[in-house]
Design a protein around this motif. Structure first.
Motif, PDB file in Angstrom:
ATOM      1  N   LEU A   2      27.733  60.111  25.312  1.00 32.58           N
ATOM      2  CA  LEU A   2      28.389  58.785  25.822  1.00 32.58           C
ATOM      3  C   LEU A   2      29.386  58.167  27.338  1.00 32.58           C
ATOM      4  O   LEU A   2      29.297  57.498  27.721  1.00 32.58           O
ATOM      5  N   GLU A   3      29.279  59.097  27.760  1.00 34.58           N
ATOM      6  CA  GLU A   3      29.579  59.365  29.006  1.00 34.58           C
ATOM      7  C   GLU A   3      28.217  58.201  30.347  1.00 34.58           C
ATOM      8  O   GLU A   3      28.420  57.836  31.163  1.00 34.58           O
ATOM      9  N   LYS A   4      26.975  58.919  29.943  1.00 29.84           N
ATOM     10  CA  LYS A   4      26.196  58.361  29.772  1.00 29.84           C
ATOM     11  C   LYS A   4      25.405  56.859  30.222  1.00 29.84           C
ATOM     12  O   LYS A   4      25.464  55.805  30.343  1.00 29.84           O
ATOM     13  N   VAL A   5      26.154  56.691  28.937  1.00 30.43           N
ATOM     14  CA  VAL A   5      25.507  55.150  27.882  1.00 30.43           C
ATOM     15  C   VAL A   5      27.184  54.625  28.533  1.00 30.43           C
ATOM     16  O   VAL A   5      26.460  53.065  28.747  1.00 30.43           O
ATOM     17  N   ARG A   6      28.620  54.814  28.805  1.00 26.92           N
ATOM     18  CA  ARG A   6      29.055  53.817  29.523  1.00 26.92           C
ATOM     19  C   ARG A   6      28.444  54.394  31.190  1.00 26.92           C
ATOM     20  O   ARG A   6      28.624  52.189  31.582  1.00 26.92           O
ATOM     21  N   SER A   7      28.864  54.754  31.790  1.00 24.78           N
ATOM     22  CA  SER A   7      27.562  54.645  32.620  1.00 24.78           C
ATOM     23  C   SER A   7      26.463  53.317  32.826  1.00 24.78           C
ATOM     24  O   SER A   7      26.473  52.232  33.995  1.00 24.78           O
ATOM     25  N   SER A   8      25.824  53.865  32.267  1.00 24.36           N
ATOM     26  CA  SER A   8      24.414  52.469  32.363  1.00 24.36           C
ATOM     27  C   SER A   8      24.898  51.818  31.894  1.00 24.36           C
ATOM     28  O   SER A   8      24.601  50.381  32.578  1.00 24.36           O
ATOM     29  N   LEU A   9      26.319  51.151  30.966  1.00 26.73           N
ATOM     30  CA  LEU A   9      26.706  50.027  30.562  1.00 26.73           C
ATOM     31  C   LEU A   9      27.081  49.462  31.608  1.00 26.73           C
ATOM     32  O   LEU A   9      26.892  47.987  31.672  1.00 26.73           O
ATOM     33  N   VAL A  10      27.929  49.945  32.490  1.00 26.10           N
ATOM     34  CA  VAL A  10      28.395  49.547  33.742  1.00 26.10           C
ATOM     35  C   VAL A  10      28.155  49.204  34.542  1.00 26.10           C
ATOM     36  O   VAL A  10      28.139  48.487  35.307  1.00 26.10           O
ATOM     37  N   GLY A  11      26.858  50.011  35.079  1.00 27.74           N
ATOM     38  CA  GLY A  11      26.047  49.521  35.658  1.00 27.74           C
ATOM     39  C   GLY A  11      24.666  48.162  35.501  1.00 27.74           C
ATOM     40  O   GLY A  11      25.214  47.428  36.346  1.00 27.74           O
ATOM     41  N   TRP A  12      24.843  48.348  34.729  1.00 29.09           N
ATOM     42  CA  TRP A  12      23.926  47.071  33.783  1.00 29.09           C
ATOM     43  C   TRP A  12      24.740  45.716  33.886  1.00 29.09           C
ATOM     44  O   TRP A  12      24.521  44.879  34.536  1.00 29.09           O
ATOM     45  N   LEU A  13      26.349  45.966  34.105  1.00 28.83           N
ATOM     46  CA  LEU A  13      27.273  44.457  34.074  1.00 28.83           C
ATOM     47  C   LEU A  13      27.627  44.311  34.918  1.00 28.83           C
ATOM     48  O   LEU A  13      27.394  43.471  35.340  1.00 28.83           O
ATOM     49  N   GLU A  14      27.284  45.312  36.272  1.00 30.83           N
ATOM     50  CA  GLU A  14      27.966  45.265  37.569  1.00 30.83           C
ATOM     51  C   GLU A  14      26.220  44.293  37.965  1.00 30.83           C
ATOM     52  O   GLU A  14      26.969  43.345  38.805  1.00 30.83           O
ATOM     53  N   ASP A  15      25.368  44.838  37.362  1.00 33.07           N
ATOM     54  CA  ASP A  15      23.701  44.139  37.600  1.00 33.07           C
ATOM     55  C   ASP A  15      23.942  42.536  37.173  1.00 33.07           C
ATOM     56  O   ASP A  15      23.277  41.301  37.930  1.00 33.07           O
ATOM     57  N   ALA A  16      24.510  42.266  35.965  1.00 33.62           N
ATOM     58  CA  ALA A  16      24.505  41.273  34.742  1.00 33.62           C
ATOM     59  C   ALA A  16      25.094  40.282  36.178  1.00 33.62           C
ATOM     60  O   ALA A  16      25.015  38.695  36.139  1.00 33.62           O
ATOM     61  N   GLU A  17      26.951  40.781  36.208  1.00 34.20           N
ATOM     62  CA  GLU A  17      27.443  40.491  36.687  1.00 34.20           C
ATOM     63  C   GLU A  17      26.979  38.620  37.639  1.00 34.20           C
ATOM     64  O   GLU A  17      27.970  37.594  38.133  1.00 34.20           O
ATOM     65  N   SER A  18      26.268  39.451  38.985  1.00 31.91           N
ATOM     66  CA  SER A  18      25.935  38.713  39.528  1.00 31.91           C
ATOM     67  C   SER A  18      25.080  37.465  39.282  1.00 31.91           C
ATOM     68  O   SER A  18      24.731  36.472  39.920  1.00 31.91           O
TER      69      SER A  18
END
Length: 178
Positions: free
Chosen positions: A102-118
């Motif tokens: 779950l932590e891996k999924v969460r960190s992956s999701l956060v990384g994707w969101l940070e990438d998508a923010e731009s």
């Protein structure tokens, strides 16, 4: 996740599943060893009882049955503790693995969101914060759920032990009156 990261993750997951299946197999082996010991004990007890019955030695048969009852109670308590220990270990390791993923999924999701923010238009940062808060809350809920499950299991065990001790005491009381 790119293709190489995904394949590495799949390999890691396969290794973890193999290790977990090996642990399950070891637990099953321990339980089956205990069952074999119980079967052997039961056969020995039955053979002793049959010999006493064949000799028409009812006093010895009664003593054997009483002793077998006491031994069965002790053996059941040992078995209960062993099974509880095995299940607790399995449950904790499964929960630990789930929490890690779950932590891996969460960190992956956060990384994707940070990438998508731009790449997203305005208000993307608000969406990112909401998703981040939701994933953090989900992780906290998982941990709290795990605590609750452990508390319920402990309470159930205490109730079972109290019930067993009451039943044992009730069996001893009529015997003392006779």
């Amino acid at each position: 996740m790119d293709k190489n990261d995904f394949q590495a993750w799949q390999r890691e997951k396969a290794k973890e599943l193999f290790a977990y299946s090996h642990k399950l197999l070891e637990s099953a082996k321990e339980l089956s060893d205990h069952h074999m010991a119980e079967i052997e004990w039961g056969m020995k007890n039955a053979l002793d009882s049959a010999k006493s019955a064949a000799k028409n030695d009812l006093a010895k048969l009664k003593d054997l049955q009483e002793e077998a009852g006491k031994q069965a109670t002790k053996r059941a308590a040992v078995y209960h503790k062993k099974v509880k220990s095995l299940l607790k270990d399995l449950g904790e390791s499964a929960a630990d693995e789930t929490e890690k993923h779950l932590e891996k999924v969460r960190s992956s999701l956060v990384g994707w969101l940070e990438d998508a923010e731009s790449k997203l238009p305005a208000h993307a940062d608000k969406l990112s914060k909401v998703v981040h808060e939701m994933s953090t809350t989900g992780q906290k809920m998982f941990k709290e759920g795990r605590k609750i499950v452990n508390q319920v299991a402990d309470a159930a065990e205490k109730n079972l032990e109290a019930h067993t001790s009451k039943a044992t005491a009730a069996k001893k009381t009529p015997a003392a009156k006779q």
